[in-house]
Motif scaffolding. Structure first.
Motif, PDB file in Angstrom:
ATOM      1  N   VAL A   1      77.180  18.260  59.504  1.00 37.14           N
ATOM      2  CA  VAL A   1      75.920  17.810  58.910  1.00 37.14           C
ATOM      3  C   VAL A   1      75.982  16.292  58.887  1.00 37.14           C
ATOM      4  O   VAL A   1      76.834  15.705  58.212  1.00 37.14           O
ATOM      5  N   ALA A   2      75.099  15.631  59.643  1.00 31.06           N
ATOM      6  CA  ALA A   2      75.225  14.186  59.835  1.00 31.06           C
ATOM      7  C   ALA A   2      73.876  13.506  59.678  1.00 31.06           C
ATOM      8  O   ALA A   2      72.865  13.971  60.227  1.00 31.06           O
ATOM      9  N   PRO A   3      73.817  12.384  58.942  1.00 30.43           N
ATOM     10  CA  PRO A   3      72.585  11.580  58.911  1.00 30.43           C
ATOM     11  C   PRO A   3      72.392  10.883  60.255  1.00 30.43           C
ATOM     12  O   PRO A   3      73.356  10.570  60.959  1.00 30.43           O
ATOM     13  N   CYS A   4      71.151  10.640  60.596  1.00 33.55           N
ATOM     14  CA  CYS A   4      70.870  10.040  61.899  1.00 33.55           C
ATOM     15  C   CYS A   4      69.575   9.238  61.825  1.00 33.55           C
ATOM     16  O   CYS A   4      68.864   9.248  60.809  1.00 33.55           O
ATOM     17  N   SER A   5      69.263   8.583  62.912  1.00 29.77           N
ATOM     18  CA  SER A   5      68.012   7.832  63.025  1.00 29.77           C
ATOM     19  C   SER A   5      66.906   8.775  63.487  1.00 29.77           C
ATOM     20  O   SER A   5      67.179   9.896  63.918  1.00 29.77           O
ATOM     21  N   PRO A   6      65.642   8.341  63.427  1.00 27.14           N
ATOM     22  CA  PRO A   6      64.569   9.213  63.940  1.00 27.14           C
ATOM     23  C   PRO A   6      64.760   9.608  65.395  1.00 27.14           C
ATOM     24  O   PRO A   6      64.302  10.676  65.807  1.00 27.14           O
ATOM     25  N   ALA A   7      65.458   8.778  66.162  1.00 31.55           N
ATOM     26  CA  ALA A   7      65.702   9.110  67.562  1.00 31.55           C
ATOM     27  C   ALA A   7      66.894  10.037  67.737  1.00 31.55           C
ATOM     28  O   ALA A   7      67.196  10.430  68.864  1.00 31.55           O
TER      29      ALA A   7
ATOM     30  N   ARG B   1      62.617   7.312  54.256  1.00 34.44           N
ATOM     31  CA  ARG B   1      62.734   8.364  55.261  1.00 34.44           C
ATOM     32  C   ARG B   1      64.209   8.713  55.470  1.00 34.44           C
ATOM     33  O   ARG B   1      65.056   7.830  55.590  1.00 34.44           O
ATOM     34  N   MET B   2      64.465  10.014  55.524  1.00 32.95           N
ATOM     35  CA  MET B   2      65.817  10.511  55.773  1.00 32.95           C
ATOM     36  C   MET B   2      65.776  11.466  56.958  1.00 32.95           C
ATOM     37  O   MET B   2      65.001  12.437  56.967  1.00 32.95           O
ATOM     38  N   ASP B   3      66.601  11.213  57.939  1.00 28.54           N
ATOM     39  CA  ASP B   3      66.772  12.115  59.079  1.00 28.54           C
ATOM     40  C   ASP B   3      68.221  12.596  59.097  1.00 28.54           C
ATOM     41  O   ASP B   3      69.149  11.792  58.895  1.00 28.54           O
ATOM     42  N   PHE B   4      68.403  13.881  59.349  1.00 26.76           N
ATOM     43  CA  PHE B   4      69.763  14.420  59.435  1.00 26.76           C
ATOM     44  C   PHE B   4      69.754  15.632  60.357  1.00 26.76           C
ATOM     45  O   PHE B   4      68.726  16.285  60.557  1.00 26.76           O
ATOM     46  N   GLN B   5      70.917  15.922  60.890  1.00 22.70           N
ATOM     47  CA  GLN B   5      71.086  17.032  61.820  1.00 22.70           C
ATOM     48  C   GLN B   5      72.090  18.036  61.254  1.00 22.70           C
ATOM     49  O   GLN B   5      73.101  17.646  60.661  1.00 22.70           O
TER      50      GLN B   5
ATOM     51  N   CYS C   1      74.504   9.306  52.761  1.00 20.50           N
ATOM     52  CA  CYS C   1      74.383   8.974  54.184  1.00 20.50           C
ATOM     53  C   CYS C   1      75.739   8.982  54.887  1.00 20.50           C
ATOM     54  O   CYS C   1      76.053   8.097  55.695  1.00 20.50           O
ATOM     55  N   MET C   2      76.535   9.970  54.559  1.00 19.25           N
ATOM     56  CA  MET C   2      77.848  10.109  55.174  1.00 19.25           C
ATOM     57  C   MET C   2      77.898  11.411  55.959  1.00 19.25           C
ATOM     58  O   MET C   2      77.317  12.416  55.558  1.00 19.25           O
TER      59      MET C   2
ATOM     60  N   GLY D   1      75.788   4.643  61.204  1.00 14.61           N
ATOM     61  CA  GLY D   1      77.082   3.992  61.141  1.00 14.61           C
ATOM     62  C   GLY D   1      77.529   3.751  59.718  1.00 14.61           C
ATOM     63  O   GLY D   1      76.895   4.194  58.746  1.00 14.61           O
ATOM     64  N   GLU D   2      78.637   3.008  59.598  1.00 15.00           N
ATOM     65  CA  GLU D   2      79.182   2.729  58.280  1.00 15.00           C
ATOM     66  C   GLU D   2      78.254   1.850  57.445  1.00 15.00           C
ATOM     67  O   GLU D   2      78.243   1.939  56.217  1.00 15.00           O
ATOM     68  N   ASP D   3      77.492   1.003  58.102  1.00 15.46           N
ATOM     69  CA  ASP D   3      76.613   0.106  57.355  1.00 15.46           C
ATOM     70  C   ASP D   3      75.480   0.845  56.654  1.00 15.46           C
ATOM     71  O   ASP D   3      74.834   0.277  55.763  1.00 15.46           O
ATOM     72  N   ASP D   4      75.223   2.089  57.060  1.00 15.24           N
ATOM     73  CA  ASP D   4      74.121   2.849  56.456  1.00 15.24           C
ATOM     74  C   ASP D   4      74.550   3.633  55.225  1.00 15.24           C
ATOM     75  O   ASP D   4      73.717   4.266  54.576  1.00 15.24           O
ATOM     76  N   VAL D   5      75.857   3.612  54.908  1.00 19.08           N
ATOM     77  CA  VAL D   5      76.343   4.337  53.732  1.00 19.08           C
ATOM     78  C   VAL D   5      75.821   3.659  52.473  1.00 19.08           C
ATOM     79  O   VAL D   5      75.798   2.428  52.375  1.00 19.08           O
ATOM     80  N   VAL D   6      75.387   4.454  51.493  1.00 19.99           N
ATOM     81  CA  VAL D   6      74.851   3.934  50.236  1.00 19.99           C
ATOM     82  C   VAL D   6      75.806   4.289  49.111  1.00 19.99           C
ATOM     83  O   VAL D   6      76.546   5.278  49.173  1.00 19.99           O
TER      84      VAL D   6
END
Length: 873
Positions: free
Chosen positions: A566-572, A592-596, A542-543, A577-582
């Motif tokens: 290539v970036a992870p994102c929310s459904p919207a 669910r994974m969303d990315f652009q 998720c980076m 952000g940094e807190d979403d890094v695993v």
């Protein structure tokens, strides 16, 4: 058009070749073919050598790198019994079949023009005849044997299905790269073995023989001419009943005179061979190598097409006065005339060059000769090793093409990769053919330039493995700068058609053809320029990934630069952000994974620099989607802004998808557009989208349901609704879990404020805790330990993310270093070296700082974790 027939015992060539005619008694025969009486087998052998020599010259004049022809030698034995008016006769046909040019069906299916190889067609027709005769021999019903489909099968009809005994010798190769050709040849021979013929003694009366010869004469001369000169025709065509013996004696006397001339010529040639240096022809067909000798006598002699030259040469790219050979003071030199092509030992020369014994010379496009020096220079060398392949390998090495360069030594044990060896063999084999095609195009004023390329299929593989390579031919129109890419099979087919058109040009015929029938022309098409690999591993954590990557062409050189993110994102569509890094990608399993994927811009496109009326498109595929996503066409802009972003969604990330992200790359292909060609478009009939309109990936289960047809569209919609509902419930559970975690923290603080064991015991009694009193402190510490572990993991993730961002900066710095080129001016070289050294020093300091920062951050996290684990005082 049928292939031409050449009489190899006649030095004069008839325009259009000899004709095949048919007689009721004689069957098919070649009209005007010369027959020479022989007294012994030695004379037969010399005639065969003479025919081979003329065949070599004919193949050179036909501008072929090898004979590419069939040769039929017919030996007629006739025994005459004058006392019984009876003859006994037999014929031996020695047939040398040209090798088939085996092509992959995948390469030849796409060509709009017909099969160009006459050799392939004649061998196919011969195989059809053999199959029909084999079926008849095994008892199957055969309605028709297709003898009339080719000239070869017409002439071989008596040997195949007549009163004959036939032996077929199959030449095969033990090499594994020739497996398909070997298997095809063995099947060919296996079918021929099934043919069953019964040979009987063939006898006839002299009267019938004379009548047959008269019929043959009528077919060739006509009835009126036959009536005027019957005696002459009988004397030329064959022995009659009354005048057969004197006519035969006359023919034998003429043959003896010709033999005497040949003996004197052979003796003179042998003497000159032992005296003067000379050139020996080298042909792809070993039987045709060393047949022609050109002697370099004392003084200077010119070589070329013109009849006034001392050395008369024919072939593609040979000028009227091509080169001069000088023999003075025990030294031989060669000097090209003007810009004529002369290659010595694989290296083109432009000025006078001294020749050494056993030097290799190529004149024009592909006329190869071996220079044999003075008798004092000769030894016991083995000339067989200096064959046609040796010439081409030497030429390829001079051009910088070798097995090592193609990557054949890529195995761990150091052995050669058979697939790469096969590609190298194809490359060496096609080199002379491409040279010949270029020369034919130049003389026909087609304005094309062809060059060989080796495509590495690893460039289109998302794992970057070194897959099999393939040879292709790049064709460029020098005036319009249009480009085509031909496969090996397509080029070989076109080459045969080019030879046919060029032969018509040499014979003075009209070579104007319709554009769709021109082997030098093709409609404009989209050209693959190169590929870029964008590794997706950061997405598994998720980076965000944002960098510049190179488009590499088939030569491994930079074609352009791509700016991509290539970036992870929310459904919207909001960036994570940094807190979403695993820390571990397995944490995303089932979520669910969303990315652009965003293509920002392309820089320095060489394709657009080379031509004004050109454009580009980019395309990529991801994971299990069969469709390719293409950008909009961009024309005439060297550094275009693309700014196209597509959002993808994996509703339930599978382990396979997470593994794909960690080990694979996104392959982005760069395509070149030409004026008039069709643009690339994405057909998306099978794409699935979410309710937000994002494209779904990793949807195998849903796809299987759709493909098998086990559910209706309403059921699929219902299933999709359930998935969305489960996703919403999962999000609610995440919020509840977060609230419980905060409540636990508050509870821990309240317990610390209480402080006394008595209050803790009362609270324990009130909650009716059944655990032993000794375990109460550990139970009280449980929420505090979990919160501390979560904080440590968050700190570690921040440290890793900071290191990754610094490494991205270092990589960009390194790519910038690669773009600096040394100046051509020697005076500026020293400052350039100093600046480059400083840049390398800065790059090294940046790497050291990144590693030191990672080490200190990780050390700090470890120390804090140890401090938290220590028991309180």
């Amino acid at each position: 058009s049928f292939p031409q027939i050449r009489d190899l015992l006649s030095r004069t060539k008839k325009p259009g070749g000899l004709k095949v005619r048919e007689d009721q008694q004689l069957g098919f025969y070649v009209d005007g073919l010369k027959s020479v009486p022989c007294e012994n087998y030695a004379q037969i052998e010399r005639l065969m050598e003479q025919g081979t020599k003329i065949r070599t010259t004919a193949s050179t004049n036909m501008n072929a790198s090898s004979s590419r022809s069939h040769m039929v030698i017919t030996i007629q034995f006739k025994q005459v019994f004058l006392d019984r008016d009876l003859t006994k006769q037999s014929s031996i046909n020695l047939v040398d079949l040209a090798g088939s040019e085996r092509q992959k069906s995948s390469g030849s299916e796409g060509d709009r023009l017909k099969e160009g190889s006459r050799v392939n067609l004649s061998l196919t027709n011969l195989g059809n005849v053999i199959s029909a005769l084999a079926d008849a021999a095994t008892g199957r019903r055969v309605l028709h044997v297709p003898y009339r489909d080719s000239v070869l099968t017409k002439l071989l009809q008596p040997a195949l299905g007549g009163n004959s005994r036939t032996t077929l010798i199959a030449a095969i190769s033990p090499a594994d790269i020739c497996y398909e050709e070997t298997l095809s040849t063995l099947r060919y021979a296996e079918r021929a073995k099934k043919i069953q013929n019964k040979a009987v003694v063939n006898t006839s009366t002299l009267m019938r023989e004379s009548e047959a010869e008269n019929n043959k004469a009528r077919l060739s001369c006509g009835n009126s001419r036959m009536a005027e000169r019957p005696g002459c025709l009988l004397a030329e065509q064959g022995p009659g009943l009354q005048t057969g013996q004197p006519t035969w004696a006359c023919q034998l006397e003429q043959a003896r005179e010709e033999w005497q001339k040949r003996y004197r010529a052979i003796a003179q040639e042998r003497q000159m061979t032992e005296t003067f240096p000379h050139l020996l022809n080298v042909n792809e067909d070993p039987q045709l190598t060393g047949v022609l000798k050109y002697f370099i006598q004392t003084g200077s002699c010119d070589a070329g097409r013109a009849a006034s030259n001392a050395i008369l040469l024919q072939g593609l790219g040979i000028s009227d006065k091509h080169a001069s050979f000088t023999n003075l003071d025990g030294k031989v030199t060669v000097t090209p005339h003007g810009k004529c092509k002369v290659v010595v030992n694989g290296v083109p020369i432009m000025s006078k060059t001294k020749l050494q014994h056993l030097d290799r010379i190529i004149l024009g496009s592909n006329s190869a000769y071996l220079y044999v020096g003075f008798p004092s220079e000769r030894g016991s060398e083995d000339l067989n090793r200096l064959d046609y392949d040796f010439f081409q390998l030497e030429r390829a090495a001079a051009e910088g093409v070798s097995v090592d360069k193609l990557g054949a030594m890529g195995r761990g044990d150091g052995s050669a990769d058979p697939s790469v060896l096969a590609v190298f063999q194809d490359y060496v084999k096609l080199m002379p053919l491409v040279a010949e095609a270029n020369q034919m195009g130049e003389e026909l004023e087609k304005g094309l330039r062809m060059e060989l390329k080796v495509k590495n299929l690893a460039s289109s593989d998302s794992r970057g493995y070194d897959l099999q390579k393939e040879v292709m031919v790049k064709v460029t129109h020098q005036r319009t700068h249009e480009v085509w890419i031909w496969s090996k099979a397509k080029f070989i087919n076109r080459k045969f058609l080019m030879e046919e058109l060029y032969q018509r040009f040499l014979e003075g015929e009209d070579v104007r053809v319709a554009q769709e029938d021109d082997p030098f022309w093709d409609p404009v098409e989209v050209v693959h320029l190169g590929s870029a690999h964008v590794w997706l591993q950061p997405l598994a954590y998720c980076m965000k990934l944002e960098e510049q990557v190179e488009f590499l062409n088939c030569d491994g050189l930079e074609e352009a630069m791509l700016h991509i993110h290539v970036a992870p994102c929310s459904p919207a569509g909001q960036a994570c952000g940094e807190d979403d890094v695993v820390i571990d990608p397995s944490e995303l399993l089932g979520k669910r994974m969303d990315f652009q994927i965003g293509l920002v811009r392309c820089l320095g496109i060489k394709w657009l620099k080379e031509g004004a009326e050109r454009g580009i498109q980019m395309g990529y595929r991801i994971y299990d989607l069969s469709s390719t996503f293409y950008t909009k066409p961009v024309w005439k802009i060297v550094n275009p802004q693309i700014e196209e972003t597509v959002q993808f969604t994996a509703l339930n990330a599978s382990q396979e998808f997470l593994n794909y992200l960690q080990t694979n790359a996104l392959v982005v292909d760069l395509w070149g557009l030409q004026e008039g060609c069709a643009q690339l478009s994405c057909s998306q009939p099978d794409l699935m989208v979410t309710s937000e309109g994002h494209i779904m990936v990793d949807a195998q289960k849903i796809s299987i349901v759709m493909d098998t047809g086990q559910t209706t569209s309403n059921q699929i919609s219902e299933l999709y609704g359930k998935l969305l509902k489960l996703e919403q419930e999962t999000e609610v559970l995440r919020n509840v879990n977060r609230a419980l975690r905060e409540e636990n923290v508050l509870l821990r603080h309240s317990l610390q404020r209480a402080g006394s064991a008595q209050q803790a015991q009362k609270l324990s009694d009130a909650l009716k805790v059944t655990q032993p009193l000794a375990r109460l402190p550990a139970a009280r510490e449980l929420p505090r330990t979990s919160a501390q572990r979560a904080g440590s993991e968050r700190e570690l993730a921040r440290a890793l993310k900071a290191f990754y961002q610094s490494m991205n900066a270092a990589r960009g710095h390194f790519l910038t270093l690669r773009h600096y080129k040394p100046p051509e001016d020697d005076a500026m070289l020293r400052p350039f070296v100093h600046q480059q050294s400083q840049r390398l020093k800065d790059f090294g300091e940046l790497l050291e700082a990144s590693l030191w920062r990672l080490k200190s951050n990780v050390g700090r996290v470890v120390q804090e974790k140890r401090a938290r684990l220590l028991p309180p005082e």
